[in-house]
Design an enzyme around this catalytic site. Sequence first.
Site, mmCIF file in Angstrom:
data_model
loop_
_atom_site.group_PDB
_atom_site.id
_atom_site.type_symbol
_atom_site.label_atom_id
_atom_site.label_comp_id
_atom_site.label_asym_id
_atom_site.label_seq_id
_atom_site.Cartn_x
_atom_site.Cartn_y
_atom_site.Cartn_z
ATOM 1 N N LEU A 178 10.227 -0.259 3.794
ATOM 2 C CA LEU A 178 8.809 -0.342 4.187
ATOM 3 C C LEU A 178 8.311 -1.774 4.318
ATOM 4 C CD1 LEU A 178 8.802 2.158 1.669
ATOM 5 C CD2 LEU A 178 6.791 2.618 3.062
ATOM 6 N N LYS A 199 7.707 -3.960 15.452
ATOM 7 C CA LYS A 199 8.152 -2.691 14.843
ATOM 8 C C LYS A 199 9.043 -1.926 15.823
ATOM 9 C CE LYS A 199 7.176 -1.082 11.358
ATOM 10 N NZ LYS A 199 7.729 -1.201 9.978
ATOM 11 N N ASP A 253 10.313 -6.629 -3.360
ATOM 12 C CA ASP A 253 9.095 -7.073 -2.679
ATOM 13 C C ASP A 253 8.939 -8.579 -2.880
ATOM 14 O OD1 ASP A 253 6.285 -5.292 -1.820
ATOM 15 O OD2 ASP A 253 6.178 -7.476 -2.044
ATOM 16 N N THR A 304 5.935 3.056 12.754
ATOM 17 C CA THR A 304 4.542 3.338 13.095
ATOM 18 C C THR A 304 4.407 4.024 14.451
ATOM 19 O OG1 THR A 304 2.465 2.240 13.666
ATOM 20 C CG2 THR A 304 4.446 0.971 14.016
ATOM 21 N N ASP A 305 3.315 4.747 14.625
ATOM 22 C CA ASP A 305 3.053 5.362 15.935
ATOM 23 C C ASP A 305 2.673 4.318 16.989
ATOM 24 O OD1 ASP A 305 0.505 4.720 15.011
ATOM 25 O OD2 ASP A 305 -0.361 6.712 15.328
ATOM 26 N N GLU A 306 2.363 3.085 16.537
ATOM 27 C CA GLU A 306 1.909 2.064 17.496
ATOM 28 C C GLU A 306 3.013 1.653 18.468
ATOM 29 O OE1 GLU A 306 -0.526 -1.097 16.104
ATOM 30 O OE2 GLU A 306 -1.497 0.140 14.603
ATOM 31 N N TYR A 361 -15.277 -3.445 15.991
ATOM 32 C CA TYR A 361 -14.713 -4.091 17.181
ATOM 33 C C TYR A 361 -15.153 -3.342 18.439
ATOM 34 C CZ TYR A 361 -11.341 -6.382 13.965
ATOM 35 O OH TYR A 361 -10.736 -7.104 12.960
ATOM 36 N N ASN A 372 -13.619 5.429 15.900
ATOM 37 C CA ASN A 372 -13.944 4.512 14.791
ATOM 38 C C ASN A 372 -15.391 4.647 14.349
ATOM 39 O OD1 ASN A 372 -11.353 3.509 14.817
ATOM 40 N ND2 ASN A 372 -11.862 1.636 15.950
ATOM 41 N N PHE A 400 0.826 -1.217 0.000
ATOM 42 C CA PHE A 400 0.000 0.000 0.000
ATOM 43 C C PHE A 400 0.867 1.277 0.000
ATOM 44 C CE2 PHE A 400 -2.381 2.732 3.295
ATOM 45 C CZ PHE A 400 -3.038 3.481 2.338
ATOM 46 N N TYR A 434 2.453 -7.022 16.642
ATOM 47 C CA TYR A 434 2.890 -6.163 15.525
ATOM 48 C C TYR A 434 3.719 -4.989 16.036
ATOM 49 C CZ TYR A 434 2.573 -2.273 12.201
ATOM 50 O OH TYR A 434 2.875 -1.194 11.393
HETATM 51 P P1 NAD Z 1 1.368 -3.585 3.336
HETATM 52 O O1 NAD Z 1 1.071 -4.781 4.164
HETATM 53 O O2 NAD Z 1 0.321 -3.002 2.450
HETATM 54 O O3 NAD Z 1 2.631 -3.878 2.404
HETATM 55 C C1 NAD Z 1 3.764 -4.564 2.867
HETATM 56 C C2 NAD Z 1 4.603 -4.973 1.656
HETATM 57 O O4 NAD Z 1 5.778 -5.649 2.147
HETATM 58 C C3 NAD Z 1 3.875 -5.954 0.715
HETATM 59 O O5 NAD Z 1 4.028 -5.544 -0.615
HETATM 60 C C4 NAD Z 1 4.576 -7.281 0.976
HETATM 61 O O6 NAD Z 1 4.590 -8.128 -0.159
HETATM 62 C C5 NAD Z 1 5.976 -6.816 1.363
HETATM 63 N N1 NAD Z 1 6.662 -7.813 2.204
HETATM 64 C C6 NAD Z 1 6.165 -8.420 3.321
HETATM 65 N N2 NAD Z 1 7.053 -9.302 3.793
HETATM 66 C C7 NAD Z 1 8.148 -9.246 2.972
HETATM 67 C C8 NAD Z 1 9.392 -9.918 2.958
HETATM 68 N N3 NAD Z 1 9.703 -10.851 3.873
HETATM 69 N N4 NAD Z 1 10.287 -9.586 1.998
HETATM 70 C C9 NAD Z 1 9.978 -8.656 1.062
HETATM 71 N N5 NAD Z 1 8.804 -8.015 1.009
HETATM 72 C C10 NAD Z 1 7.894 -8.306 1.961
HETATM 73 O O7 NAD Z 1 1.917 -2.500 4.363
HETATM 74 P P2 NAD Z 1 1.704 -0.916 4.404
HETATM 75 O O8 NAD Z 1 0.446 -0.630 5.087
HETATM 76 O O9 NAD Z 1 1.966 -0.358 3.059
HETATM 77 O O10 NAD Z 1 2.888 -0.517 5.391
HETATM 78 C C11 NAD Z 1 4.205 -0.288 4.887
HETATM 79 C C12 NAD Z 1 5.122 0.078 6.043
HETATM 80 O O11 NAD Z 1 4.636 1.243 6.695
HETATM 81 C C13 NAD Z 1 5.212 -0.998 7.128
HETATM 82 O O12 NAD Z 1 6.539 -1.036 7.580
HETATM 83 C C14 NAD Z 1 4.279 -0.509 8.216
HETATM 84 O O13 NAD Z 1 4.703 -0.963 9.487
HETATM 85 C C15 NAD Z 1 4.440 0.995 8.092
HETATM 86 N N6 NAD Z 1 3.270 1.805 8.500
HETATM 87 C C16 NAD Z 1 2.021 1.527 8.021
HETATM 88 C C17 NAD Z 1 0.957 2.360 8.373
HETATM 89 C C18 NAD Z 1 -0.449 2.121 7.840
HETATM 90 O O14 NAD Z 1 -1.373 2.788 8.290
HETATM 91 N N7 NAD Z 1 -0.659 1.215 6.913
HETATM 92 C C19 NAD Z 1 1.162 3.450 9.227
HETATM 93 C C20 NAD Z 1 2.456 3.682 9.716
HETATM 94 C C21 NAD Z 1 3.512 2.859 9.330
HETATM 95 O O1 DAU Z 2 -1.226 3.568 13.554
HETATM 96 C C1 DAU Z 2 -0.524 3.057 12.459
HETATM 97 C C2 DAU Z 2 -0.977 1.644 12.170
HETATM 98 O O2 DAU Z 2 -2.295 1.747 11.614
HETATM 99 C C3 DAU Z 2 -0.056 0.892 11.227
HETATM 100 O O3 DAU Z 2 1.201 0.737 11.826
HETATM 101 C C4 DAU Z 2 -0.642 -0.487 10.874
HETATM 102 O O4 DAU Z 2 0.189 -1.124 9.916
HETATM 103 C C5 DAU Z 2 -2.027 -0.280 10.298
HETATM 104 O O5 DAU Z 2 -2.622 -1.530 10.037
HETATM 105 C C6 DAU Z 2 -2.906 0.522 11.259
HETATM 106 O O6 DAU Z 2 -3.215 -0.249 12.465
HETATM 107 P P1 DAU Z 2 -4.691 -0.262 13.097
HETATM 108 O O7 DAU Z 2 -4.818 -1.507 13.883
HETATM 109 O O8 DAU Z 2 -5.001 1.028 13.751
HETATM 110 O O9 DAU Z 2 -5.555 -0.324 11.710
HETATM 111 P P2 DAU Z 2 -6.835 -1.196 11.293
HETATM 112 O O10 DAU Z 2 -7.294 -0.663 9.981
HETATM 113 O O11 DAU Z 2 -6.613 -2.652 11.419
HETATM 114 O O12 DAU Z 2 -7.908 -0.784 12.399
HETATM 115 C C7 DAU Z 2 -8.283 0.573 12.590
HETATM 116 C C8 DAU Z 2 -9.273 0.602 13.755
HETATM 117 O O13 DAU Z 2 -10.493 -0.037 13.344
HETATM 118 C C9 DAU Z 2 -8.791 -0.154 14.983
HETATM 119 O O14 DAU Z 2 -9.221 0.523 16.139
HETATM 120 C C10 DAU Z 2 -9.501 -1.508 14.872
HETATM 121 C C11 DAU Z 2 -10.803 -1.163 14.177
HETATM 122 N N1 DAU Z 2 -11.349 -2.227 13.297
HETATM 123 C C12 DAU Z 2 -10.548 -2.763 12.345
HETATM 124 C C13 DAU Z 2 -11.010 -3.753 11.493
HETATM 125 C C14 DAU Z 2 -10.117 -4.370 10.454
HETATM 126 C C15 DAU Z 2 -12.681 -2.618 13.411
HETATM 127 O O15 DAU Z 2 -13.430 -2.097 14.274
HETATM 128 N N2 DAU Z 2 -13.146 -3.598 12.589
HETATM 129 C C16 DAU Z 2 -12.368 -4.198 11.645
HETATM 130 O O16 DAU Z 2 -12.858 -5.125 10.924
#
Ligand code: NAD
Ligand code: DAU
Length: 353
Positions: free
Chosen positions: A84, A162, A36, A132-134, A215, A257, A14, A158
């Site tokens: 990433l 991280k 990737d 991530t902020d988590e 949830y 949420n 993503f 998770y």
């Molecule tokens: P995503 O799950 O959409 O994408 C992860 C990508 O990494 C995929 O394309 C996957 O194929 C690749 N990958 C996974 N394991 C691998 C491996 N062993 N070797 C090579 N490639 C591999 O994740 P995202 O949501 O795009 O997040 C990207 C980064 O940003 C992550 O490090 C995540 O912790 C961080 N992040 C995400 C969010 C969010 O809201 N999604 C917020 C803050 C930080």
């Molecule tokens: O804060 C950054 C993080 O945000 C990233 O590091 C993670 O990679 C990313 O997945 C995201 O984590 P969250 O757990 O916050 O995201 P998610 O979309 O899974 O859930 C967002 C909120 O919605 C969380 O409070 C859980 C709730 N939820 C999620 C799903 C999938 C529901 O209530 N129902 C659901 O089916």
Amino acid sequence: MTNKKILITGGAGFIGSHVVRLFIEKYPSYQIYNLDMLTYAGNLANNSDLNDKPNYHFIKGDINDSDFIDGIFNDFGFTDVIHLAAESHVDRSITDPLAFIKTNIIGTVNLLNASRKLWKTEPNHLFYHVSTDEVYGSLHNENEFFTETTSYDPQSPYSASKAASDHFVRAFHNTYKIPCVISNCSNNYGPNQFPEKLIPLFINNILTKKPLPVYGKGENVRDWLYVKDHAIAIDVIFHNGKLGETYNIGGFNEWHNIELIHLLCKVMDKKLNRKEGESAQLISYVTDRAGHDLRYAIDAQKVMNELGWKPSLQFEEGLEITVDWYLANAEWMQNITSGEYQKYYDEMYANRA
Ligand code: NAD
Ligand code: DAU
């Protein structure tokens, strides 16, 4: 330095796909190598528009394989890394923590080791770790925000993985002088997000008139940032961030949420020409996520004040653009949800009713 050879890991996911596109288009003199493994979350369709760009190169491979990683560093001579690739979904980390330890910790250390061996003590390189902020845990007081000095307190497998990866990046900076920066971002939303995460999963369920599994009581709070604003922040930090520093990135955009879900239902009703309130009838409260963090909120003043970045979109606007993208890319969603996805969905949500 214009002749950079940047390794971007996770570029078929993503956020990575947006970072790859931004760098390819904005910096034609940089060679961009997207590494990737194409896990369930990786999708080459996310970058298919870039295949003909002369500065784009795709490498399929696993960051957990240290010999392979050392090999590509030697073969291509990367000057910089933007890392990433990760296992990124909290719910999956609850069912399979080991996969997160492997990719998020060991995979990161493999990349750090390869960078250290190739770059030695040469200047003008950068290892940019996207986090991530988590890692900061969960906030309970509404006046509190995560800053760069907030203590780490990860609560899920998770976020623990991280947090460990962040510590290793800092340890390599301190011990081996690897030039590094780390950014910790809040929840991203936008085009190309895999429909296991809240917004795309709910868009898909609204489209197919399936229940919307909220949830707990839906009272948890997240700070949402449009994915392209995150990519721009990464560009700014990559070029102007100070070595060894951490930057928090966020949208100053907190939503309970359930409020976000009601807004999404309203936007979807409008776009699908459904009666107002129709999609909200799909809302279904289900068993809470184990150890569910209550609130995340980022103080992003450092990157704003020191580097001049700021979010460009209001959430309502970004959400509408996002919904439009999913509606216009039904085939993208169809290709994902017609495969293994249904099995994942059934297993993940079966016991939540
Ligand atoms: P995503 O799950 O959409 O994408 C992860 C990508 O990494 C995929 O394309 C996957 O194929 C690749 N990958 C996974 N394991 C691998 C491996 N062993 N070797 C090579 N490639 C591999 O994740 P995202 O949501 O795009 O997040 C990207 C980064 O940003 C992550 O490090 C995540 O912790 C961080 N992040 C995400 C969010 C969010 O809201 N999604 C917020 C803050 C930080
Ligand atoms: O804060 C950054 C993080 O945000 C990233 O590091 C993670 O990679 C990313 O997945 C995201 O984590 P969250 O757990 O916050 O995201 P998610 O979309 O899974 O859930 C967002 C909120 O919605 C969380 O409070 C859980 C709730 N939820 C999620 C799903 C999938 C529901 O209530 N129902 C659901 O089916």
